[in-house]
Scaffold this motif. Structure first.
Motif, mmCIF file in Angstrom:
data_model
loop_
_atom_site.group_PDB
_atom_site.id
_atom_site.type_symbol
_atom_site.label_atom_id
_atom_site.label_comp_id
_atom_site.label_asym_id
_atom_site.label_seq_id
_atom_site.Cartn_x
_atom_site.Cartn_y
_atom_site.Cartn_z
ATOM 1 N N VAL A 1 0.848 -1.174 0.000
ATOM 2 C CA VAL A 1 0.000 0.000 0.000
ATOM 3 C C VAL A 1 0.886 1.226 0.000
ATOM 4 O O VAL A 1 1.961 1.246 0.590
ATOM 5 C CB VAL A 1 -0.912 -0.021 1.243
ATOM 6 N N SER A 2 0.436 2.284 -0.671
ATOM 7 C CA SER A 2 1.270 3.464 -0.837
ATOM 8 C C SER A 2 1.677 4.075 0.483
ATOM 9 O O SER A 2 2.761 4.602 0.620
ATOM 10 C CB SER A 2 0.528 4.501 -1.686
ATOM 11 N N GLN A 3 0.797 4.027 1.528
ATOM 12 C CA GLN A 3 1.149 4.604 2.807
ATOM 13 C C GLN A 3 2.242 3.776 3.446
ATOM 14 O O GLN A 3 2.010 2.743 4.043
ATOM 15 C CB GLN A 3 -0.085 4.648 3.726
ATOM 16 N N GLY A 4 3.477 4.264 3.349
ATOM 17 C CA GLY A 4 4.588 3.572 3.969
ATOM 18 C C GLY A 4 4.917 2.263 3.299
ATOM 19 O O GLY A 4 5.753 1.517 3.781
ATOM 20 N N ALA A 5 4.295 1.896 2.181
ATOM 21 C CA ALA A 5 4.555 0.653 1.454
ATOM 22 C C ALA A 5 4.367 -0.563 2.341
ATOM 23 O O ALA A 5 5.040 -1.561 2.187
ATOM 24 C CB ALA A 5 5.964 0.671 0.852
ATOM 25 N N LEU A 6 3.434 -0.518 3.287
ATOM 26 C CA LEU A 6 3.188 -1.659 4.166
ATOM 27 C C LEU A 6 2.370 -2.714 3.447
ATOM 28 O O LEU A 6 1.375 -2.389 2.792
ATOM 29 C CB LEU A 6 2.425 -1.212 5.415
ATOM 30 N N LEU B 1 -0.287 -3.576 7.625
ATOM 31 C CA LEU B 1 -1.396 -2.651 7.848
ATOM 32 C C LEU B 1 -2.345 -3.142 8.935
ATOM 33 O O LEU B 1 -2.935 -2.353 9.658
ATOM 34 C CB LEU B 1 -2.172 -2.440 6.546
ATOM 35 N N GLU B 2 -2.503 -4.460 9.057
ATOM 36 C CA GLU B 2 -3.413 -4.957 10.080
ATOM 37 C C GLU B 2 -2.893 -4.640 11.478
ATOM 38 O O GLU B 2 -3.677 -4.301 12.379
ATOM 39 C CB GLU B 2 -3.672 -6.457 9.905
ATOM 40 N N VAL B 3 -1.584 -4.701 11.689
ATOM 41 C CA VAL B 3 -1.029 -4.319 12.993
ATOM 42 C C VAL B 3 -1.099 -2.806 13.184
ATOM 43 O O VAL B 3 -1.388 -2.311 14.284
ATOM 44 C CB VAL B 3 0.416 -4.841 13.137
ATOM 45 N N LEU B 4 -0.844 -2.070 12.111
ATOM 46 C CA LEU B 4 -0.970 -0.606 12.204
ATOM 47 C C LEU B 4 -2.385 -0.212 12.597
ATOM 48 O O LEU B 4 -2.592 0.713 13.398
ATOM 49 C CB LEU B 4 -0.590 0.027 10.869
ATOM 50 N N TYR B 5 -3.383 -0.902 12.058
ATOM 51 C CA TYR B 5 -4.783 -0.609 12.377
ATOM 52 C C TYR B 5 -5.075 -0.873 13.853
ATOM 53 O O TYR B 5 -5.669 -0.038 14.546
ATOM 54 C CB TYR B 5 -5.684 -1.454 11.481
ATOM 55 N N GLU B 6 -4.661 -2.031 14.355
ATOM 56 C CA GLU B 6 -4.870 -2.338 15.779
ATOM 57 C C GLU B 6 -4.126 -1.322 16.650
ATOM 58 O O GLU B 6 -4.651 -0.853 17.667
ATOM 59 C CB GLU B 6 -4.379 -3.757 16.089
ATOM 60 N N ARG B 7 -2.920 -0.963 16.248
ATOM 61 C CA ARG B 7 -2.127 0.009 17.013
ATOM 62 C C ARG B 7 -2.836 1.359 17.065
ATOM 63 O O ARG B 7 -2.751 2.069 18.083
ATOM 64 C CB ARG B 7 -0.743 0.145 16.376
ATOM 65 N N VAL C 1 -2.817 8.813 11.613
ATOM 66 C CA VAL C 1 -1.989 8.293 10.525
ATOM 67 C C VAL C 1 -2.374 6.855 10.203
ATOM 68 O O VAL C 1 -2.550 6.472 9.042
ATOM 69 C CB VAL C 1 -0.500 8.389 10.893
ATOM 70 N N GLY C 2 -2.526 6.041 11.246
ATOM 71 C CA GLY C 2 -2.867 4.647 11.028
ATOM 72 C C GLY C 2 -4.273 4.459 10.494
ATOM 73 O O GLY C 2 -4.504 3.636 9.600
ATOM 74 N N PHE C 3 -5.216 5.210 11.023
ATOM 75 C CA PHE C 3 -6.591 5.098 10.542
ATOM 76 C C PHE C 3 -6.696 5.528 9.075
ATOM 77 O O PHE C 3 -7.456 4.947 8.297
ATOM 78 C CB PHE C 3 -7.522 5.947 11.400
ATOM 79 N N GLN C 4 -5.936 6.559 8.693
ATOM 80 C CA GLN C 4 -5.963 7.006 7.302
ATOM 81 C C GLN C 4 -5.457 5.904 6.372
ATOM 82 O O GLN C 4 -6.039 5.653 5.311
ATOM 83 C CB GLN C 4 -5.120 8.271 7.140
ATOM 84 N N ALA C 5 -4.382 5.218 6.774
ATOM 85 C CA ALA C 5 -3.847 4.133 5.955
ATOM 86 C C ALA C 5 -4.837 2.978 5.862
ATOM 87 O O ALA C 5 -5.052 2.405 4.794
ATOM 88 C CB ALA C 5 -2.515 3.651 6.534
ATOM 89 N N GLY D 1 -9.160 -0.004 2.839
ATOM 90 C CA GLY D 1 -10.550 -0.415 2.751
ATOM 91 C C GLY D 1 -10.777 -1.812 3.276
ATOM 92 O O GLY D 1 -10.053 -2.310 4.143
ATOM 93 N N ASP D 2 -11.768 -2.461 2.729
ATOM 94 C CA ASP D 2 -12.148 -3.769 3.236
ATOM 95 C C ASP D 2 -11.237 -4.888 2.749
ATOM 96 O O ASP D 2 -11.536 -6.062 2.982
ATOM 97 C CB ASP D 2 -13.604 -4.065 2.875
ATOM 98 N N ALA D 3 -10.131 -4.546 2.092
ATOM 99 C CA ALA D 3 -9.110 -5.562 1.822
ATOM 100 C C ALA D 3 -8.563 -6.118 3.128
ATOM 101 O O ALA D 3 -8.069 -7.241 3.192
ATOM 102 C CB ALA D 3 -7.974 -4.953 0.988
ATOM 103 N N LEU D 4 -8.661 -5.328 4.215
ATOM 104 C CA LEU D 4 -8.223 -5.795 5.531
ATOM 105 C C LEU D 4 -9.284 -6.646 6.221
ATOM 106 O O LEU D 4 -8.969 -7.375 7.158
ATOM 107 C CB LEU D 4 -7.887 -4.591 6.424
#
Length: 476
Positions: free
Chosen positions: A281-286, A319-325, A340-344, A349-352
């Motif tokens: 993903v473009s945000q941080g290439a995570l 991204l899944e850890v970033l979301y929980e964080r 920042v994490g919520f924006q990523a 989207g619902d790919a997570l």
């Protein structure tokens, strides 16, 4: 007219760019954090994705060269363990940007290898510029405010649409009407929701001629054809008005935002999935998944051990850890980092997982509200269909903050309307807000209604505030 105040109380655009000039040149070498996706693909022995990521990194960071032994990217530099990034984030959230910059410089000097994450630098510089911009606007320093936006064009994102409106005011103050109209026009082109277009057009009507306003409505219809009925109705109203009032001068933020309830433990988790190579993903290439700390981070979150959650999820590798964080950061009073994490997660989207896009927008709105950025929260919430519980939670806080802000700005009838709507929604009104509403009745000339309110509150609990209100509502 005498204005009464409560006794002894302290109340509590991304594509939107004109020709603003070049911003500061940022470092173009990749940090350890920027190589997370590369390390992930190497761990998965995915040679095709590894080569693709190397090509992306060479483009994104022209000064970076991969080591002769590519395995060297797997080992973290020794200095990384000595840098407390959490302390830097805390200084950013406290708006002590000088202290944050000092900690960053100390981290850079502590050893070879650590560089601040790109999102940290972006948030730091944007937030600092935001504060400087608001200070210049309050001082009616038009030239200073305009220069700040030229240096930091990221201030003109749709999430910060209020900045565009204030910038247009500064152009008017600087006798640059054409630049103000261009700002409104670019806002309409970039921020295409009707809820964003409506106030933009209303504000532009204060300075635009009839022909100029019709041209702006043409732009709005071009970029949001689905809103034509609403735009037609708004155009008829604005062009029929004899003398549109100018937008009010900006005012300071209202008192501290009402604290949203703790939602992190109950926040929906990202469904578990087999570890597999995912597109970056473009945000941080995570990558979406692959950080083996997920179960531990989620457990800490659900147990409301938010400090432990943050410690266990440092430098997220998926991204899944970033979301929980992000939920832990929000609940640990670190809303800027949570944003920042919520924006990523919202972009992924619902790919997570099911409803993650919706819930990430909910987290974004809560974080904005924690920083008393009421309108940004409302705009964020309007982008998705929230659950009934989420919608009620946000609407309660938005009405609270809008009512307090309207009172502080002297718009007492608006304050009464917001407080009445809040009372209808929740079935009651907090005592401090009920007292504010009573003073709003008094200041808007509704003396008898004010006295009735003060007497009702006084009968429930007699205090110096209610006694002072009764005396003030009796009149001279």
């Amino acid at each position: 007219m005498t204005r009464y105040v409560p006794f002894a109380r302290t109340l509590p655009l991304t594509a939107l760019l004109m020709v603003l000039g070049a911003g500061p040149v940022l470092a173009q070498t990749a940090s350890f954090d920027d190589l997370r996706a590369l390390r992930y693909y190497m761990q998965q022995n995915d040679s095709a994705s590894t080569q693709a990521e190397l090509r992306r990194l060479r483009i994104a960071f022209p000064d970076w060269q991969p080591p002769s032994d590519l395995n060297d990217v797997m080992a973290p530099p020794p200095a990384l363990a000595n840098v407390d990034e959490g302390a830097i984030w805390r200084q950013i959230e406290r708006r002590d940007y000088a202290a944050a910059r000092q900690l960053i410089e100390q981290g850079r000097q502590r050893g070879v290898g650590w560089t601040p994450p790109a999102d940290m630098l972006r948030v730091l510089e944007t937030n600092a510029a935001q504060d400087d911009f608001e200070t210049a606007v309050r001082a009616r320093n038009a030239g200073g405010a305009i220069d700040i936006v030229r240096r930091t064009p990221s201030l003109l994102s749709c999430e910060r649409i209020n900045n565009a409106w204030l910038l247009a005011e500064m152009y008017v103050l600087a006798d640059q009407k054409s630049a103000a109209l261009a700002t409104y026009r670019n806002t309409l082109q970039s921020c295409q929701g009707y809820t964003q277009m409506q106030p933009t057009l209303e504000k532009s009507s204060a300075i635009a001629t009839s022909a100029e306003l019709r041209e702006l409505f043409g732009v709005a219809r071009q970029f949001n054809p689905g809103a034509k009925p609403q735009l037609d109705q708004l155009e008829a109203r604005l062009l029929g008005a004899s003398a549109p009032a100018p937008a009010p001068a900006p005012v300071a933020q209202a008192a501290a935002a009402p604290q949203p309830r703790n939602l992190a433990a109950a926040a929906p988790a990202v469904p578990a999935a087999p570890v597999a190579a995912q597109p970056a993903v473009s945000q941080g290439a995570l990558p979406l998944r692959g950080d083996t700390r997920l179960a531990q981070v989620r457990r800490f979150k659900e147990q409301e051990q938010f400090a432990s959650c943050l410690a266990a999820s440092t430098a997220p590798r998926s991204l899944e850890v970033l979301y929980e964080r992000s939920w832990c950061a929000y609940s640990h009073d670190r809303p800027t980092e949570a944003l920042v994490g919520f924006q990523a997660a919202a972009r992924a989207g619902d790919a997570l997982g099911p409803n993650v896009r919706r819930d990430a927008h909910f987290g974004l709105a809560l974080s904005y509200l924690s920083m008393n950025m009421t309108e940004q929260a409302a705009q964020t919430a309007a982008q998705v269909r929230l659950s009934d519980t989420q919608h009620r939670e946000l609407e309660t806080i938005v009405l609270d903050q809008r009512g307090v802000r309207a009172f502080r700005s002297g718009d007492f009838r608006q304050a009464i309307g917001q407080f009445n709507a809040l009372e209808t929604l929740t079935g009651g009104l907090r005592r401090d807000l009920a007292i504010l509403r009573a003073y709003a009745y008094l200041n808007s000339g509704q003396r008898q209604q004010a006295r009735n309110e003060f007497e009702r509150l006084h009968s429930q609990l007699a205090t110096a505030e209610t006694r002072e209100g009764i005396n003030a509502s009796r009149g001279p």
